[in-house]
Design an enzyme around this catalytic site. Sequence first.
Site, PDB file in Angstrom:
ATOM      1  N   LYS A   8      -0.087 -70.205 -20.005  1.00  0.00           N
ATOM      2  CA  LYS A   8       0.311 -71.617 -19.869  1.00  0.00           C
ATOM      3  C   LYS A   8       1.702 -71.658 -19.281  1.00  0.00           C
ATOM      4  O   LYS A   8       2.483 -70.716 -19.441  1.00  0.00           O
ATOM      5  CB  LYS A   8       0.325 -72.299 -21.240  1.00  0.00           C
ATOM      6  CG  LYS A   8       0.255 -73.797 -21.147  1.00  0.00           C
ATOM      7  CD  LYS A   8      -1.178 -74.234 -20.950  1.00  0.00           C
ATOM      8  CE  LYS A   8      -1.364 -75.718 -20.992  1.00  0.00           C
ATOM      9  NZ  LYS A   8      -2.791 -76.038 -21.186  1.00  0.00           N
TER      10      LYS A   8
HETATM   11  N1  GLU Z   1      -4.903 -77.461 -18.329  1.00  0.00           N
HETATM   12  C1  GLU Z   1      -6.296 -77.322 -18.617  1.00  0.00           C
HETATM   13  C2  GLU Z   1      -6.508 -76.794 -20.024  1.00  0.00           C
HETATM   14  O1  GLU Z   1      -5.674 -76.935 -20.871  1.00  0.00           O
HETATM   15  C3  GLU Z   1      -7.025 -76.534 -17.543  1.00  0.00           C
HETATM   16  C4  GLU Z   1      -6.556 -75.122 -17.359  1.00  0.00           C
HETATM   17  C5  GLU Z   1      -7.165 -74.429 -16.146  1.00  0.00           C
HETATM   18  O2  GLU Z   1      -7.989 -75.010 -15.481  1.00  0.00           O
HETATM   19  O3  GLU Z   1      -6.775 -73.284 -15.917  1.00  0.00           O
HETATM   20  O4  GLU Z   1      -7.552 -76.289 -20.349  1.00  0.00           O
END
Ligand code: GLU
Length: 443
Positions: free
Chosen positions: A134
């Site tokens: 993240k």
């Molecule tokens: N931000 C989204 C999540 O928390 C998508 C993450 C992604 O597609 O890599 O799952």
Amino acid sequence: MAQDTAEEKTERPHSEDGSQGSEKRESTERAEISNFEIVQHHFRAAAERLDLPEDVTTVMGTSYREVTVQIPIKLSDGQTHVFSGFRVQHNGARGPYKGGIRFHPEVDLDEVRALAALMTWKTAIAEIPFGGAKGGVNCPAGDLESSEKQQIARSFIDKIDKILGPTRDIPAPDVNTDAQTMAWMMDQYGKLHGHTPACVTGKPIPLEGSFGREAATGRGVVYLYREAAPVIGVKPGDTRVVVQGYGNVGSWAARIMQGLGATMVGASDAYGAIRNDEGIDAEALLDHVKEGGTLPEFEGAEAIDADDLLEIECEVFIPAALGGMIHERNADRMNCKMMIEGANSPTTPKADEILEDKGVYVIPDVMANAGGVVVSYFEWVQNLQHFRWDEREVNDKLGNIMRRAYRNVSGRAQSSEISLRSAAYELGIERVVEAARTRGYIT
Ligand code: GLU
């Protein structure tokens, strides 16, 4: 920095969740417990139930790599603001690190660390070949002009490009970031490494984005609703829905539910909440937001206190805003049969207990909002093949993966007599531990 311009507001529904604002969000009180504590709580409880050895628990409970960088940007107020950018790679045993990047003034390393771990379990539960990561930048995203956001996105990629790449770590949109942000990030990565569309997902369609990616998280929520509806004895035609956070996830989930015959009776955004027991037209509400309106200004419903949203009687409540919104001081007010967590970490462990006592069927974030990363996986696959699938193919494949995850998680929950959240964590952790062991990363 921008004021509340219509242009800025029209961007909001496309960001990954409904938590667009910065200081405006204070209308709904959040929990005192952090996202990090929430995720660690569930991880530790599952690790204990699985009887994981201490060293394995330490590897799984900590990050592989945590990077903090400095992002100095001269904003239109003439001042240079120095933001911090974070990228946490939690675990890569099952594949390249994967996870979104959020822009929010309250982002810190602790939160990004928690959300990275959540991605590790999420990709494992969905059985897609990624690890968890993240990112975040602690900028006042809701008040920035587009050109300022662009500078931040490019500068962040410049500083972390060495740890990124299609086989290393693939960012995506999250809170206050969207397809446009991904386009800037792809472009910046391309300047440094050559054109590499698979370096980020959630891109615009003309820039090798995937059909169905923008709707994917909301659509995944609805696939799970369809699986769980018979379990709690409801049908779409008699389902009332309340959506907390009318951003990308919330507005897509509401519109798809409405298409099935459900009725939205309440919704909120960073400016307040609305209700209408006769039904709120999900499409008209999104048009209103796209034109620059806030939810309390919407004519087709009555404006209510943000906290009163939880009390609206409904079959399905969808939290799709920030973490920690459902906590021990307000969980008792909830009046739904099922809660499907479109947001990450919306519910504290104490609130979980209260909801369990009330008999609310909770579909947890690690499974409920996996649709986004699942279609990110499809986008990455398409980019690597320089090939494009049509939307029906994407949605069908997404449905298969969400149904499989629900079958596995609910099967485990039933056989072990535990909640869906506990079962999901157990399955996710088991798969990651097995991959780490098989690789020889741990013994
Ligand atoms: N931000 C989204 C999540 O928390 C998508 C993450 C992604 O597609 O890599 O799952």
